[in-house]
Design a protein around this motif. Structure first.
Motif, PDB file in Angstrom:
ATOM      1  N   ALA A 168     -53.877 -42.922 -34.015  1.00  0.00           N
ATOM      2  CA  ALA A 168     -54.073 -42.923 -35.421  1.00  0.00           C
ATOM      3  C   ALA A 168     -54.910 -44.294 -35.755  1.00  0.00           C
ATOM      4  O   ALA A 168     -55.911 -44.618 -36.295  1.00  0.00           O
ATOM      5  CB  ALA A 168     -52.990 -43.078 -36.600  1.00  0.00           C
ATOM      6  N   ARG A 169     -54.579 -45.559 -35.095  1.00  0.00           N
ATOM      7  CA  ARG A 169     -54.886 -46.635 -35.052  1.00  0.00           C
ATOM      8  C   ARG A 169     -56.387 -46.771 -34.241  1.00  0.00           C
ATOM      9  O   ARG A 169     -57.397 -47.381 -34.714  1.00  0.00           O
ATOM     10  CB  ARG A 169     -54.298 -47.851 -34.372  1.00  0.00           C
ATOM     11  N   LEU A 170     -56.508 -45.782 -33.223  1.00  0.00           N
ATOM     12  CA  LEU A 170     -57.715 -45.742 -32.589  1.00  0.00           C
ATOM     13  C   LEU A 170     -58.830 -45.231 -33.406  1.00  0.00           C
ATOM     14  O   LEU A 170     -59.950 -45.556 -33.556  1.00  0.00           O
ATOM     15  CB  LEU A 170     -57.659 -44.802 -31.278  1.00  0.00           C
ATOM     16  N   GLN A 171     -58.384 -44.009 -34.128  1.00  0.00           N
ATOM     17  CA  GLN A 171     -59.418 -43.562 -34.995  1.00  0.00           C
ATOM     18  C   GLN A 171     -59.698 -44.087 -36.026  1.00  0.00           C
ATOM     19  O   GLN A 171     -60.805 -43.776 -36.871  1.00  0.00           O
ATOM     20  CB  GLN A 171     -58.821 -41.974 -35.664  1.00  0.00           C
ATOM     21  N   ALA A 172     -58.881 -44.834 -36.814  1.00  0.00           N
ATOM     22  CA  ALA A 172     -59.284 -46.061 -37.686  1.00  0.00           C
ATOM     23  C   ALA A 172     -60.193 -47.091 -37.575  1.00  0.00           C
ATOM     24  O   ALA A 172     -60.768 -47.781 -38.455  1.00  0.00           O
ATOM     25  CB  ALA A 172     -57.815 -46.299 -38.411  1.00  0.00           C
ATOM     26  N   ALA A 173     -60.437 -47.249 -36.357  1.00  0.00           N
ATOM     27  CA  ALA A 173     -61.409 -48.581 -35.947  1.00  0.00           C
ATOM     28  C   ALA A 173     -62.640 -48.048 -36.140  1.00  0.00           C
ATOM     29  O   ALA A 173     -63.319 -46.997 -36.003  1.00  0.00           O
ATOM     30  CB  ALA A 173     -60.779 -48.898 -34.567  1.00  0.00           C
ATOM     31  N   ARG A 174     -63.728 -49.028 -36.480  1.00  0.00           N
ATOM     32  CA  ARG A 174     -65.085 -48.737 -36.652  1.00  0.00           C
ATOM     33  C   ARG A 174     -65.625 -49.352 -35.334  1.00  0.00           C
ATOM     34  O   ARG A 174     -66.697 -49.013 -34.905  1.00  0.00           O
ATOM     35  CB  ARG A 174     -65.662 -49.810 -37.568  1.00  0.00           C
ATOM     36  N   VAL A 175     -65.144 -50.434 -34.573  1.00  0.00           N
ATOM     37  CA  VAL A 175     -65.459 -50.658 -32.925  1.00  0.00           C
ATOM     38  C   VAL A 175     -64.359 -51.058 -32.382  1.00  0.00           C
ATOM     39  O   VAL A 175     -63.381 -51.600 -32.898  1.00  0.00           O
ATOM     40  CB  VAL A 175     -66.418 -51.959 -33.367  1.00  0.00           C
ATOM     41  N   ILE A 176     -64.481 -50.642 -31.234  1.00  0.00           N
ATOM     42  CA  ILE A 176     -63.307 -51.049 -30.246  1.00  0.00           C
ATOM     43  C   ILE A 176     -63.470 -51.778 -28.782  1.00  0.00           C
ATOM     44  O   ILE A 176     -64.455 -51.419 -28.415  1.00  0.00           O
ATOM     45  CB  ILE A 176     -62.378 -49.605 -29.683  1.00  0.00           C
ATOM     46  N   ILE A 177     -62.910 -52.935 -28.748  1.00  0.00           N
ATOM     47  CA  ILE A 177     -63.075 -54.147 -27.616  1.00  0.00           C
ATOM     48  C   ILE A 177     -61.983 -53.428 -26.622  1.00  0.00           C
ATOM     49  O   ILE A 177     -60.741 -53.460 -26.957  1.00  0.00           O
ATOM     50  CB  ILE A 177     -63.072 -55.222 -27.937  1.00  0.00           C
ATOM     51  N   VAL A 178     -62.106 -53.133 -25.347  1.00  0.00           N
ATOM     52  CA  VAL A 178     -61.318 -52.464 -24.410  1.00  0.00           C
ATOM     53  C   VAL A 178     -61.284 -53.702 -23.191  1.00  0.00           C
ATOM     54  O   VAL A 178     -62.359 -53.730 -22.561  1.00  0.00           O
ATOM     55  CB  VAL A 178     -61.524 -51.090 -23.936  1.00  0.00           C
ATOM     56  N   VAL A 179     -60.198 -54.071 -22.989  1.00  0.00           N
ATOM     57  CA  VAL A 179     -60.068 -55.247 -22.190  1.00  0.00           C
ATOM     58  C   VAL A 179     -59.293 -55.042 -20.940  1.00  0.00           C
ATOM     59  O   VAL A 179     -58.073 -54.479 -21.130  1.00  0.00           O
ATOM     60  CB  VAL A 179     -59.493 -56.607 -22.682  1.00  0.00           C
ATOM     61  N   ALA A 180     -59.716 -54.718 -19.470  1.00  0.00           N
ATOM     62  CA  ALA A 180     -59.086 -54.267 -18.504  1.00  0.00           C
ATOM     63  C   ALA A 180     -59.251 -54.960 -17.239  1.00  0.00           C
ATOM     64  O   ALA A 180     -60.727 -55.347 -16.994  1.00  0.00           O
ATOM     65  CB  ALA A 180     -59.238 -52.697 -18.378  1.00  0.00           C
ATOM     66  N   GLY A 181     -58.545 -54.982 -16.315  1.00  0.00           N
ATOM     67  CA  GLY A 181     -58.858 -55.449 -14.949  1.00  0.00           C
ATOM     68  C   GLY A 181     -58.690 -54.210 -14.045  1.00  0.00           C
ATOM     69  O   GLY A 181     -59.006 -53.309 -14.207  1.00  0.00           O
ATOM     70  N   MET A 182     -58.070 -54.843 -12.768  1.00  0.00           N
ATOM     71  CA  MET A 182     -57.913 -53.752 -11.655  1.00  0.00           C
ATOM     72  C   MET A 182     -59.220 -52.841 -11.485  1.00  0.00           C
ATOM     73  O   MET A 182     -60.236 -53.257 -11.348  1.00  0.00           O
ATOM     74  CB  MET A 182     -56.598 -52.920 -12.002  1.00  0.00           C
ATOM     75  N   GLU A 183     -58.852 -51.442 -11.608  1.00  0.00           N
ATOM     76  CA  GLU A 183     -59.901 -50.724 -11.545  1.00  0.00           C
ATOM     77  C   GLU A 183     -60.861 -50.294 -12.706  1.00  0.00           C
ATOM     78  O   GLU A 183     -61.780 -49.845 -12.672  1.00  0.00           O
ATOM     79  CB  GLU A 183     -59.428 -49.121 -10.853  1.00  0.00           C
ATOM     80  N   GLY A 184     -60.437 -50.913 -14.027  1.00  0.00           N
ATOM     81  CA  GLY A 184     -61.442 -50.874 -15.065  1.00  0.00           C
ATOM     82  C   GLY A 184     -61.385 -49.446 -15.801  1.00  0.00           C
ATOM     83  O   GLY A 184     -62.484 -49.303 -16.280  1.00  0.00           O
ATOM     84  N   ALA A 185     -60.494 -48.826 -15.539  1.00  0.00           N
ATOM     85  CA  ALA A 185     -60.533 -47.327 -15.980  1.00  0.00           C
ATOM     86  C   ALA A 185     -60.472 -47.275 -17.549  1.00  0.00           C
ATOM     87  O   ALA A 185     -60.735 -45.916 -18.129  1.00  0.00           O
ATOM     88  CB  ALA A 185     -59.662 -46.421 -15.335  1.00  0.00           C
ATOM     89  N   LEU A 186     -59.846 -48.161 -18.523  1.00  0.00           N
ATOM     90  CA  LEU A 186     -59.297 -47.823 -19.492  1.00  0.00           C
ATOM     91  C   LEU A 186     -60.350 -47.626 -20.583  1.00  0.00           C
ATOM     92  O   LEU A 186     -60.324 -46.641 -21.353  1.00  0.00           O
ATOM     93  CB  LEU A 186     -58.558 -49.034 -20.116  1.00  0.00           C
ATOM     94  N   PRO A 187     -61.388 -48.212 -20.536  1.00  0.00           N
ATOM     95  CA  PRO A 187     -62.590 -48.090 -21.618  1.00  0.00           C
ATOM     96  C   PRO A 187     -63.055 -46.560 -21.449  1.00  0.00           C
ATOM     97  O   PRO A 187     -63.338 -45.904 -22.640  1.00  0.00           O
ATOM     98  CB  PRO A 187     -63.671 -48.959 -21.009  1.00  0.00           C
ATOM     99  N   SER A 188     -63.271 -45.903 -20.371  1.00  0.00           N
ATOM    100  CA  SER A 188     -63.640 -44.513 -20.352  1.00  0.00           C
ATOM    101  C   SER A 188     -62.910 -43.852 -20.769  1.00  0.00           C
ATOM    102  O   SER A 188     -63.046 -42.980 -21.626  1.00  0.00           O
ATOM    103  CB  SER A 188     -63.881 -44.108 -18.790  1.00  0.00           C
ATOM    104  N   VAL A 189     -61.271 -43.910 -20.920  1.00  0.00           N
ATOM    105  CA  VAL A 189     -60.234 -43.287 -21.390  1.00  0.00           C
ATOM    106  C   VAL A 189     -60.673 -43.340 -22.831  1.00  0.00           C
ATOM    107  O   VAL A 189     -60.331 -42.232 -23.766  1.00  0.00           O
ATOM    108  CB  VAL A 189     -59.083 -43.461 -20.960  1.00  0.00           C
TER     109      VAL A 189
END
Length: 252
Positions: free
Chosen positions: A171-192
């Protein structure tokens, strides 16, 4: 003077509250002012807010506390909003002498002072963070987005190793107008995340990880090679850059 204060001045002239001669004098003073102030070690860009909508932002890295305080004082004295990134506590102590109302955000390593009327963004910027180790970069993005006039929501510790944590926040993901995704390691989270929403996703690789992460290069390359639509990538650990871009999108 900002675009907003200029409009307000013209509105007051139109309503008869301010005489045209007085308004003309104010504008002439502005035009006579130099577009920068030379401090010897730095040239403070005093007209950046007029050109870009937000004052010059001070990068604390490589500057002494005395230099940071002097630049911050010039910005604050002009009634402009102050943002110093990558600032250590000793820099804040120096700034606080010159700008007593300034605030320090320890997690973000940022100094701020909100001044004037900042136009509000039209929606919410969501900052999603893969792990607690990425918090400093995520908080830099949060503080930057907020001082630029945006409503910000946070979803932290939702990395792909426990995907159910992210999926529980649909619900919070769908409510956003822009999303910033911060990740290290293999950096997969933005794609998901990008595969779940229909808004821009700004990916921030962090330098968090073990040897073969190469200080964030592995995450950077993974994000640049995302198979999901709508992903843009900023430099390693650049929470500020991600928030600045997100703010521009949210003000369209």
């Amino acid at each position: 003077m900002t675009e907003l204060t200029l409009r307000q001045l013209l509105d007051r002239v139109g309503s008869g509250e301010v005489a045209p001669a007085e308004a003309s004098a104010r504008l002439l003073d502005l035009l006579r002012a130099a577009p920068f102030e030379d401090l010897g070690f730095a040239r403070v860009d005093t007209h950046r807010e007029l050109r870009q909508g937000f004052p010059e932002v001070v990068l604390g890295l490589g500057k002494t506390p005395v230099q940071i305080a002097a630049i911050a004082a010039r910005i604050a004295q002009r009634g402009q909003t102050l943002l110093v990134t990558r600032a250590q506590p000793e820099a804040y102590e120096a700034v606080r002498v010159a700008v007593p109302a300034a605030n320090y955000h320890a997690d973000a390593r940022a100094i701020t002072l909100a001044q004037g009327d900042m136009p509000k963004g039209s929606g919410t910027i969501l900052v999603a963070c893969a792990g607690t180790s990425d918090l400093a970069v995520a908080e830099e993005a949060v503080v930057t987005a907020e001082i630029m006039g945006n409503t910000v929501d946070r979803i932290y510790d939702v990395g792909v190793a426990g995907l159910h944590r992210l999926l529980s926040e649909q619900a919070r993901l769908q409510a956003a107008r822009v999303i910033i995704v911060v990740a290290g390691m293999e950096g997969a989270l933005p794609s998901v995340v990008a595969g779940l929403v229909q808004v821009p996703v700004i990916a921030v690789p962090t330098s968090v990880g073990y040897g073969a992460s190469f200080g964030g290069v592995a995450a950077l390359l993974g994000m640049l090679n995302s198979c999901a639509n709508g992903v843009a990538v900023v430099n390693i650990d650049n929470g500020f850059g991600a928030a600045a871009m997100a703010s521009l999108i949210n003000h369209l």
